[in-house]
Write a protein that holds these residues in place. Structure first.
Motif, PDB file in Angstrom:
ATOM      1  N   LYS A 110      26.836  11.581  75.874  1.00  0.00           N
ATOM      2  CA  LYS A 110      27.383  10.667  76.671  1.00  0.00           C
ATOM      3  C   LYS A 110      26.624  10.807  78.086  1.00  0.00           C
ATOM      4  CE  LYS A 110      31.693   9.916  74.369  1.00  0.00           C
ATOM      5  NZ  LYS A 110      33.168   9.808  74.586  1.00  0.00           N
ATOM      6  N   ALA A 111      25.618   9.631  78.527  1.00  0.00           N
ATOM      7  CA  ALA A 111      24.878   9.627  79.636  1.00  0.00           C
ATOM      8  C   ALA A 111      26.092   9.546  80.945  1.00  0.00           C
ATOM      9  CB  ALA A 111      23.992   8.564  79.835  1.00  0.00           C
ATOM     10  N   GLN A 112      27.171   8.930  80.708  1.00  0.00           N
ATOM     11  CA  GLN A 112      28.102   8.847  81.934  1.00  0.00           C
ATOM     12  C   GLN A 112      28.692  10.044  82.193  1.00  0.00           C
ATOM     13  OE1 GLN A 112      28.003   7.073  78.950  1.00  0.00           O
ATOM     14  NE2 GLN A 112      28.812   5.151  79.332  1.00  0.00           N
ATOM     15  N   PHE A 113      29.024  10.863  81.176  1.00  0.00           N
ATOM     16  CA  PHE A 113      29.251  12.301  81.232  1.00  0.00           C
ATOM     17  C   PHE A 113      28.592  13.023  82.221  1.00  0.00           C
ATOM     18  CE2 PHE A 113      30.171  16.322  79.858  1.00  0.00           C
ATOM     19  CZ  PHE A 113      31.396  16.732  80.444  1.00  0.00           C
ATOM     20  N   TYR A 114      27.064  12.998  81.626  1.00  0.00           N
ATOM     21  CA  TYR A 114      26.083  13.994  82.426  1.00  0.00           C
ATOM     22  C   TYR A 114      26.033  13.509  83.930  1.00  0.00           C
ATOM     23  CZ  TYR A 114      24.690  15.253  77.494  1.00  0.00           C
ATOM     24  OH  TYR A 114      24.810  15.795  76.369  1.00  0.00           O
ATOM     25  N   ALA A 115      26.047  12.087  83.946  1.00  0.00           N
ATOM     26  CA  ALA A 115      25.973  11.660  85.412  1.00  0.00           C
ATOM     27  C   ALA A 115      27.096  12.283  86.234  1.00  0.00           C
ATOM     28  CB  ALA A 115      25.952  10.288  85.565  1.00  0.00           C
ATOM     29  N   LEU A 116      28.493  12.253  85.523  1.00  0.00           N
ATOM     30  CA  LEU A 116      29.594  12.895  86.508  1.00  0.00           C
ATOM     31  C   LEU A 116      29.413  13.995  86.593  1.00  0.00           C
ATOM     32  CD1 LEU A 116      32.505  12.220  87.386  1.00  0.00           C
ATOM     33  CD2 LEU A 116      33.013  13.057  84.942  1.00  0.00           C
TER      34      LEU A 116
END
Length: 678
Positions: free
Chosen positions: A656-662
């Motif tokens: 999940k890209a959002q998790f990596y960004a977080l």
């Protein structure tokens, strides 16, 4: 005569060829080769016999005044480094060639009768030829590197021969002990060789000595460093020639068959050490500290060996400690600058000690028909006695050897030992006192050995005594039972009788031949004309014509004191062991601590076992603990940390890209906060 010199290389090659032919036969056609026993023996004896003829020819040529013959070829080259190999025939080499080949020739003849029923008879001849070849190659080597090559070959052959009966624990332990102890000395020799080459840029003996002297005199290298290099080199001869503290291997070498005991103790391995000291004399003689160390090492070793031999009951062990003592005399002679005297004693000792060892083998051979093959009994003098009646030739030749080693004039040992003592007196009276006292002890223990073996009542039929002796010797060896009959140190005849018997002609003939030089060869170095000294003079010594000093007052005093103390030793031995006027048992009991100290060989083996053997095992166990708990622990911890972090990080890989960004945001925020705080 130059023709003989050009083919001098055949001297070591002939026995090498015999060893190679026999060895290849054993490897490829073992059964057929073992069946051709006599043919292989004839090949081996003929090869060393031919080498002996060539050697005598070269010695005669050198006596006639032929110059030193040197033949070399370039063996290795790299930049400015050049290493030559070849052979050199000079006075010392020609003398040693004759000593080695004559003794080896007689030992090989003796071997035919001695090992006649041994199943490995042929293999023994292959080893003997290889051993002789190695020693002969060492003798004619023109430089230190080539000597080192043959030096190691001699060590390898001694390993094979001492452990010849490798299925015996005693033999396998003894050959390993000899190998390890000699590696200690050889490591020092190798370091010293490399150090001397670094300093002088050469491995040639004469050049090495001259250059080292020049370097020390000019201050290019310190005398301390030069002394260190020379002492390291001396470690090699100290091990080979069984000098304290590296002497412990030689008595154990008695586990091998008696012919090899005679060859090792007379003309090969132990002689190699004294020979190398002679070759390195141009280096040693310019370093007073080294000469003192050599002299005192020899003097202490002479006394040490004699003080232990005085209580030994095993006839071969007694002769082994006698060899250590006599080698000490030779080394002491070299150390006080008596180059010729040391080599003179090397020559005389080679013949009478070879005869004594072969005589002991003849005794054991004769005794085994009565007491069997048990090594705990067959070699013990306490079950012998009265053998002169049964073995007259062996007894007579043994007595000649005893008189020679004791220093009774005009036998060979008197002239050579007295010359060493005279030189020691002029160098340091303390050294002379040690040597003189040792001469008295030598006479005592040798006549003790002779009387216990050949005179009095034969005790080999006393079953209770035999059982007692066997039990005591087994207890000393730390064994419960001696079931392995192959463990006999000597021949394996199955004949049994109630009386000992004289050995066959193949064994007694070498004894009779060796008796001649034992009686007469010392006459080449008397005050009436020291022809030996004139021939074998030190490398830098100015040679003068042979002249007769005659019976000077100084000679009469020195020789008289020597003969006097020897007479005291013989008298004590006669009163104690022949006439039974003095009780040896009572004296031993009254000085029991000293008696046990001598009988247990100064406890040196026990000390070495405690420090080196047990110490090495303790160190190994501690290293194992460090390896298993620390080294393995660190490795296992690294593996565990990898597994744990891998298990933890796998949950961050969810796609999940959002998790990596977080995660990136939290990481950057942490860095900013950390930077602000710092």
């Amino acid at each position: 005569m130059d023709f003989a010199y050009q083919y001098a290389w055949l001297i070591p090659v002939l026995p090498l060829a015999a060893a190679s032919i026999i060895g290849l036969g054993l490897i490829t056609y073992n059964e057929a080769t073992n069946k051709l026993r006599q043919a292989n023996a004839v090949l081996s004896v003929s090869a060393i016999g031919a080498a002996m003829v060539l050697s005598i020819n070269l010695l005669w040529s050198q006596i006639q005044g032929h110059p030193t013959y040197l033949w070399t070829f370039e063996w290795a080259q790299a930049g400015s480094f050049h290493l030559n190999m070849g052979f050199e025939i000079d006075h010392l080499a020609s003398l040693m060639l004759v000593i080695v080949t004559t003794v080896a020739f007689l030992v090989q003849i003796y071997t035919d009768g001695y090992m006649h029923s041994d199943p490995s008879y042929v293999r023994f001849y292959a080893y003997l030829s290889l051993f002789s070849s190695s020693m002969l190659g060492l003798v004619i080597s023109p430089n230190l590197v080539q000597i080192y090559v043959f030096w190691e070959l001699v060590g390898m052959c001694s390993y094979l021969l001492v452990g010849f009966w490798f299925d015996r624990k005693g033999a396998s332990d003894a050959c390993q002990k000899a190998f390890v102890v000699n590696r200690v000395g050889d490591f020092g020799l190798l370091l010293g060789m490399l150090g001397l080459y670094w300093a002088t840029g050469t491995f040639e003996f004469g050049e090495m000595g001259d250059r080292l002297t020049s370097l020390v005199n000019s201050g290019a290298i310190s005398i301390g460093l030069a002394t260190l290099f020379a002492i390291l080199v001396f470690m090699g001869p100290a091990a080979k020639s069984a000098q304290f503290p590296l002497h412990v291997w030689l008595p154990d070498a008695m586990e091998g068959p008696t012919p090899i005991s005679a060859l090792i103790h007379a003309a090969t391995m132990v002689a190699a050490g004294v020979f190398l000291i002679a070759r390195m004399f141009p280096v040693f003689e310019e370093l007073p500290a080294v000469m003192n160390i050599i002299a005192w090492t020899g003097a202490f070793t002479a006394f040490l060996g004699a003080s232990i031999a005085i209580t030994q009951n095993d006839i071969k062990k007694g002769l082994a400690y006698s060899t250590i003592s006599q080698l000490g005399y030779m080394v002491m002679g070299m150390g006080v600058g008596a180059y010729g005297a040391g080599l003179f004693h090397l020559m005389t000792h080679a013949y009478f000690k070879a005869m004594l060892f072969l005589g002991s083998g003849s005794v054991i051979h004769g005794m085994e028909g009565v007491v069997g093959h048990d090594p705990f009994v067959a070699q013990d003098m306490r079950v012998m006695g009265g053998l002169r009646k049964y073995m007259p030739i062996t007894a007579t030749t043994f007595l000649i050897g005893t008189l020679a080693i004791s220093g009774i004039p005009p036998f060979a040992g008197f002239w050579s030992k007295d010359e060493i003592l005279d030189s020691a007196f002029h160098a340091n009276p303390a050294l002379w006192a040690v040597g003189l006292g040792t001469a008295g002890i030598t006479a005592f223990y040798m006549f003790r050995m002779y009387f216990n073996t050949f005179e009095g009542e034969f005790k080999g039929t006393k079953l209770q005594l035999i059982a007692q002796v066997k039990a005591e010797n087994m207890a000393i060896a730390g064994l419960i039972a001696a079931d392995d009959h192959h463990s006999s140190n000597d021949s394996h005849s199955s004949d049994h009788s109630d009386k000992p018997h004289e050995s066959p002609l193949s064994m007694t003939l070498p004894l009779m031949v060796l008796a001649i030089p034992s009686m007469l060869i010392g006459l080449v170095g008397t005050p009436f004309g020291n022809y030996f000294e004139n021939f074998i003079h030190a490398p830098n010594e100015v040679v003068e014509a042979v002249h007769s000093e005659g019976l000077t007052p100084e000679f009469l005093v020195m020789a008289g004191s020597s003969v006097g103390i020897v007479t005291i030793g013989i008298t004590l031995a006669t009163l104690m062991y022949r006439l039974n006027k003095i009780s040896a048992a009572s004296i031993a009991k009254s000085i029991e601590p000293l008696y046990l100290f001598s009988k247990n060989k100064w406890y040196i083996d026990e000390i070495y076992d405690l420090i080196f053997v047990q110490g090495s095992r303790r160190l190994a166990r501690q290293v194992l603990e460090v390896d298993s708990k620390i080294v393995d622990g660190v490795v296992n911890l690294a593996g565990f940390a990898t597994v744990v972090t891998g298990e933890a990080l796998k949950y961050f890989e969810n796609g999940k890209a959002q998790f990596y960004a977080l995660v990136i945001f939290i990481g950057v925020l942490g860095l900013v906060i950390f930077s602000g705080v710092s």
